[in-house]
Write a protein that holds these residues in place. Structure first.
Motif, PDB file in Angstrom:
ATOM      1  N   VAL A 173      -2.834  11.121  65.601  1.00  0.00           N
ATOM      2  CA  VAL A 173      -2.790  11.356  67.352  1.00  0.00           C
ATOM      3  C   VAL A 173      -3.780  11.208  67.459  1.00  0.00           C
ATOM      4  CG1 VAL A 173      -2.169  13.405  68.509  1.00  0.00           C
ATOM      5  CG2 VAL A 173      -0.819  13.543  66.473  1.00  0.00           C
ATOM      6  N   ALA A 174      -5.152  11.505  67.318  1.00  0.00           N
ATOM      7  CA  ALA A 174      -6.001  11.433  68.568  1.00  0.00           C
ATOM      8  C   ALA A 174      -6.794   9.301  68.426  1.00  0.00           C
ATOM      9  CB  ALA A 174      -7.301  11.991  68.182  1.00  0.00           C
ATOM     10  N   ALA A 175      -6.317   9.241  67.692  1.00  0.00           N
ATOM     11  CA  ALA A 175      -5.994   7.576  67.819  1.00  0.00           C
ATOM     12  C   ALA A 175      -5.399   7.215  68.311  1.00  0.00           C
ATOM     13  CB  ALA A 175      -6.202   6.947  66.214  1.00  0.00           C
ATOM     14  N   MET A 176      -4.000   7.228  68.893  1.00  0.00           N
ATOM     15  CA  MET A 176      -3.097   6.814  69.514  1.00  0.00           C
ATOM     16  C   MET A 176      -3.377   7.227  70.834  1.00  0.00           C
ATOM     17  SD  MET A 176       0.451   7.000  66.673  1.00  0.00           S
ATOM     18  CE  MET A 176       0.512   4.906  67.486  1.00  0.00           C
ATOM     19  N   GLN A 177      -3.656   8.449  71.002  1.00  0.00           N
ATOM     20  CA  GLN A 177      -4.288   9.267  72.318  1.00  0.00           C
ATOM     21  C   GLN A 177      -4.816   8.432  72.636  1.00  0.00           C
ATOM     22  OE1 GLN A 177      -5.383  13.308  71.561  1.00  0.00           O
ATOM     23  NE2 GLN A 177      -3.047  13.443  72.736  1.00  0.00           N
ATOM     24  N   ARG A 178      -6.125   7.717  71.851  1.00  0.00           N
ATOM     25  CA  ARG A 178      -7.280   6.780  72.574  1.00  0.00           C
ATOM     26  C   ARG A 178      -6.769   5.640  72.595  1.00  0.00           C
ATOM     27  NH1 ARG A 178      -9.346   9.252  67.931  1.00  0.00           N
ATOM     28  NH2 ARG A 178      -9.743   7.159  66.463  1.00  0.00           N
ATOM     29  N   THR A 179      -5.618   5.085  72.853  1.00  0.00           N
ATOM     30  CA  THR A 179      -5.334   3.685  72.914  1.00  0.00           C
ATOM     31  C   THR A 179      -4.420   4.211  74.548  1.00  0.00           C
ATOM     32  OG1 THR A 179      -2.737   3.840  72.206  1.00  0.00           O
ATOM     33  CG2 THR A 179      -4.371   3.533  70.341  1.00  0.00           C
ATOM     34  N   GLY A 180      -3.940   4.703  74.998  1.00  0.00           N
ATOM     35  CA  GLY A 180      -3.543   5.457  76.424  1.00  0.00           C
ATOM     36  C   GLY A 180      -2.362   5.724  76.050  1.00  0.00           C
ATOM     37  N   LEU A 181      -1.616   5.665  75.461  1.00  0.00           N
ATOM     38  CA  LEU A 181      -0.579   6.560  75.482  1.00  0.00           C
ATOM     39  C   LEU A 181      -0.844   7.539  75.399  1.00  0.00           C
ATOM     40  CD1 LEU A 181       0.700   5.342  71.277  1.00  0.00           C
ATOM     41  CD2 LEU A 181       2.127   5.119  73.396  1.00  0.00           C
ATOM     42  N   ASP A 182       0.435   8.761  75.937  1.00  0.00           N
ATOM     43  CA  ASP A 182       0.464   9.403  76.596  1.00  0.00           C
ATOM     44  C   ASP A 182       1.308  10.546  75.834  1.00  0.00           C
ATOM     45  OD1 ASP A 182       0.934  11.880  78.407  1.00  0.00           O
ATOM     46  OD2 ASP A 182       2.460  11.454  79.698  1.00  0.00           O
ATOM     47  N   ILE A 183       0.188  11.439  75.280  1.00  0.00           N
ATOM     48  CA  ILE A 183       0.340  12.064  73.908  1.00  0.00           C
ATOM     49  C   ILE A 183       0.524  13.540  74.008  1.00  0.00           C
ATOM     50  CG2 ILE A 183       0.903  12.332  70.959  1.00  0.00           C
ATOM     51  CD1 ILE A 183      -0.585  10.128  70.720  1.00  0.00           C
ATOM     52  N   ARG A 184       2.063  14.085  73.805  1.00  0.00           N
ATOM     53  CA  ARG A 184       0.777  15.314  74.412  1.00  0.00           C
ATOM     54  C   ARG A 184       2.295  16.625  73.549  1.00  0.00           C
ATOM     55  NH1 ARG A 184       4.115  15.347  80.794  1.00  0.00           N
ATOM     56  NH2 ARG A 184       3.448  13.519  81.240  1.00  0.00           N
ATOM     57  N   THR A 185       0.952  18.083  72.417  1.00  0.00           N
ATOM     58  CA  THR A 185       1.924  18.365  72.104  1.00  0.00           C
ATOM     59  C   THR A 185       2.628  18.933  72.618  1.00  0.00           C
ATOM     60  OG1 THR A 185       0.254  19.171  71.095  1.00  0.00           O
ATOM     61  CG2 THR A 185       1.296  20.364  70.272  1.00  0.00           C
ATOM     62  N   ARG A 186       4.347  19.632  72.615  1.00  0.00           N
ATOM     63  CA  ARG A 186       5.106  20.458  73.096  1.00  0.00           C
ATOM     64  C   ARG A 186       5.378  21.766  73.086  1.00  0.00           C
ATOM     65  NH1 ARG A 186      11.536  19.432  71.246  1.00  0.00           N
ATOM     66  NH2 ARG A 186      12.242  19.119  73.005  1.00  0.00           N
ATOM     67  N   ASN A 187       5.246  21.898  74.573  1.00  0.00           N
ATOM     68  CA  ASN A 187       4.843  23.882  74.247  1.00  0.00           C
ATOM     69  C   ASN A 187       5.551  25.060  74.071  1.00  0.00           C
ATOM     70  OD1 ASN A 187       2.707  22.889  76.181  1.00  0.00           O
ATOM     71  ND2 ASN A 187       4.250  22.664  78.207  1.00  0.00           N
ATOM     72  N   GLU A 188       7.004  24.385  73.940  1.00  0.00           N
ATOM     73  CA  GLU A 188       7.726  25.498  72.656  1.00  0.00           C
ATOM     74  C   GLU A 188       7.610  25.526  71.847  1.00  0.00           C
ATOM     75  OE1 GLU A 188      11.332  23.006  70.591  1.00  0.00           O
ATOM     76  OE2 GLU A 188      11.542  23.189  72.519  1.00  0.00           O
ATOM     77  N   PRO A 189       7.534  27.261  71.555  1.00  0.00           N
ATOM     78  CA  PRO A 189       6.976  27.534  70.537  1.00  0.00           C
ATOM     79  C   PRO A 189       7.711  27.342  68.736  1.00  0.00           C
ATOM     80  CG  PRO A 189       7.955  29.378  71.864  1.00  0.00           C
ATOM     81  CD  PRO A 189       8.468  28.481  72.782  1.00  0.00           C
ATOM     82  N   PRO A 190       6.714  27.158  68.036  1.00  0.00           N
ATOM     83  CA  PRO A 190       7.290  26.820  66.838  1.00  0.00           C
ATOM     84  C   PRO A 190       8.946  27.292  65.958  1.00  0.00           C
ATOM     85  CG  PRO A 190       4.929  27.144  66.082  1.00  0.00           C
ATOM     86  CD  PRO A 190       5.741  27.523  67.724  1.00  0.00           C
ATOM     87  N   ALA A 191       9.126  26.671  65.854  1.00  0.00           N
ATOM     88  CA  ALA A 191      10.327  27.248  64.723  1.00  0.00           C
ATOM     89  C   ALA A 191       9.787  28.239  63.933  1.00  0.00           C
ATOM     90  CB  ALA A 191      11.874  25.706  64.725  1.00  0.00           C
ATOM     91  N   ALA A 192      10.791  28.461  62.633  1.00  0.00           N
ATOM     92  CA  ALA A 192       9.497  28.960  61.428  1.00  0.00           C
ATOM     93  C   ALA A 192       9.575  29.193  60.480  1.00  0.00           C
ATOM     94  CB  ALA A 192      11.055  30.199  60.930  1.00  0.00           C
ATOM     95  N   GLY A 193       8.403  28.881  59.797  1.00  0.00           N
ATOM     96  CA  GLY A 193       8.214  27.871  58.911  1.00  0.00           C
ATOM     97  C   GLY A 193       7.266  26.542  59.750  1.00  0.00           C
ATOM     98  N   GLU A 194       7.252  26.489  60.585  1.00  0.00           N
ATOM     99  CA  GLU A 194       7.046  25.251  60.515  1.00  0.00           C
ATOM    100  C   GLU A 194       5.321  24.849  62.213  1.00  0.00           C
ATOM    101  OE1 GLU A 194       9.828  22.952  63.593  1.00  0.00           O
ATOM    102  OE2 GLU A 194      11.436  22.586  62.251  1.00  0.00           O
ATOM    103  N   GLU A 195       5.387  26.145  61.816  1.00  0.00           N
ATOM    104  CA  GLU A 195       3.856  26.404  62.960  1.00  0.00           C
ATOM    105  C   GLU A 195       2.739  25.695  62.325  1.00  0.00           C
ATOM    106  OE1 GLU A 195       5.601  30.480  62.334  1.00  0.00           O
ATOM    107  OE2 GLU A 195       5.158  28.548  60.781  1.00  0.00           O
ATOM    108  N   THR A 196       2.611  24.816  61.247  1.00  0.00           N
ATOM    109  CA  THR A 196       1.740  23.702  60.727  1.00  0.00           C
ATOM    110  C   THR A 196       2.526  22.694  60.643  1.00  0.00           C
ATOM    111  OG1 THR A 196       2.436  23.993  58.125  1.00  0.00           O
ATOM    112  CG2 THR A 196       0.219  25.790  58.744  1.00  0.00           C
ATOM    113  N   ASN A 197       2.900  22.384  61.344  1.00  0.00           N
ATOM    114  CA  ASN A 197       4.060  20.829  61.520  1.00  0.00           C
ATOM    115  C   ASN A 197       4.330  20.696  63.422  1.00  0.00           C
ATOM    116  OD1 ASN A 197       5.379  18.640  61.284  1.00  0.00           O
ATOM    117  ND2 ASN A 197       6.562  19.578  60.243  1.00  0.00           N
TER     118      ASN A 197
END
Length: 245
Positions: free
Chosen positions: A127-151
């Motif tokens: 993710v960080a490497a792609m952000q260094r290229t200028g891509l606009d990458i954001r972590t989604r703000n909504e709470p993760p679904a059950a079982g997706e805390e690490t994804n």
């Protein structure tokens, strides 16, 4: 004199018509800038490096381009699912760059996906490497679904697009990935060997990349991820440069 004028006009018309009918189809050309200046510059740099791609790789990439071309000509969506074992690095990077390259060259009707033979997470180093290229990458703000805390789910935003591209780790046949009529692009040798049958795909293309994971924790970690980003971007740009509009 009128006869000569008419004859000359007819001759010019025939020459023009002959030029139109005999001119070979041109590869796709980039549309006016639709990205931020840093990303636009990055993409233009990759597009200037096609001579770095070997003939063997170009043959595979042209096979992918031909698939996209045929689907578009048939007025059908060109769905590309990039697959590697963990869906954490190479397949995610490939999906994003394929979507970006299609926009760069103005190719409509392309849908990109990624998946693995198992689920992990979109690796933060990738993710960080792609952000260094200028891509606009954001972590989604909504709470993760059950079982997706690490994804976590990431949003890739493109100017003028109302909906972002959503990226997260998943098995290749898990929603929202297509179940049929898609091209399976195998991004790693391990998945290629251990997944001999990709159910529902209409075409399978083996396009393995070296795993940047080997550099994790080493001083050259960032440089290795940047290099893999450049390679995959360069090759996806080449694919869509070969698709005529």
């Amino acid at each position: 004199m009128r006869t000569n004028s008419f004859t000359n006009l007819l001759t010019l018309s025939l020459v023009a018509l002959l030029a139109i009918t005999t001119t070979p189809a041109r590869s796709a050309e980039p549309t006016p800038m639709r990205f931020t200046p840093p990303l636009q510059s990055y993409l233009e740099s990759r597009a200037s490096e096609f001579d770095q791609i070997s003939d063997d790789r170009k043959a595979l990439l042209k096979k992918l381009a031909l698939h996209v071309q045929k689907r578009i000509q048939a007025d059908q969506p060109a769905r590309l699912t990039f697959i590697c074992t963990h869906n954490s690095r190479r397949s995610q990077i490939s999906q994003v760059w394929a979507a970006t390259a299609a926009r760069y060259y103005g190719i409509q009707g392309v849908e990109t996906f990624s998946g693995g033979t198992e689920t992990t997470a979109f690796n933060p180093r990738a993710v960080a490497a792609m952000q260094r290229t200028g891509l606009d990458i954001r972590t989604r703000n909504e709470p993760p679904a059950a079982g997706e805390e690490t994804n976590p789910r990431y949003e890739i935003h493109f100017p003028q697009d109302e909906q972002p591209l959503i990226c997260f780790s998943k098995v290749y046949n898990q929603a929202p990935n297509p179940q049929k009529d898609f091209c399976a692009v195998m991004c790693c040798s391990h998945a290629d060997m251990n997944c001999p049958v990709v159910a529902g795909c209409s075409l399978r293309v083996s396009l393995p990349y070296e795993d940047p994971k080997e550099s994790d924790g080493r001083p050259d970690e960032g440089a290795t991820y940047d290099e893999r980003c450049e390679q995959i971007c360069r090759e996806m740009m080449y694919v869509f440069s070969q698709v005529t509009r």
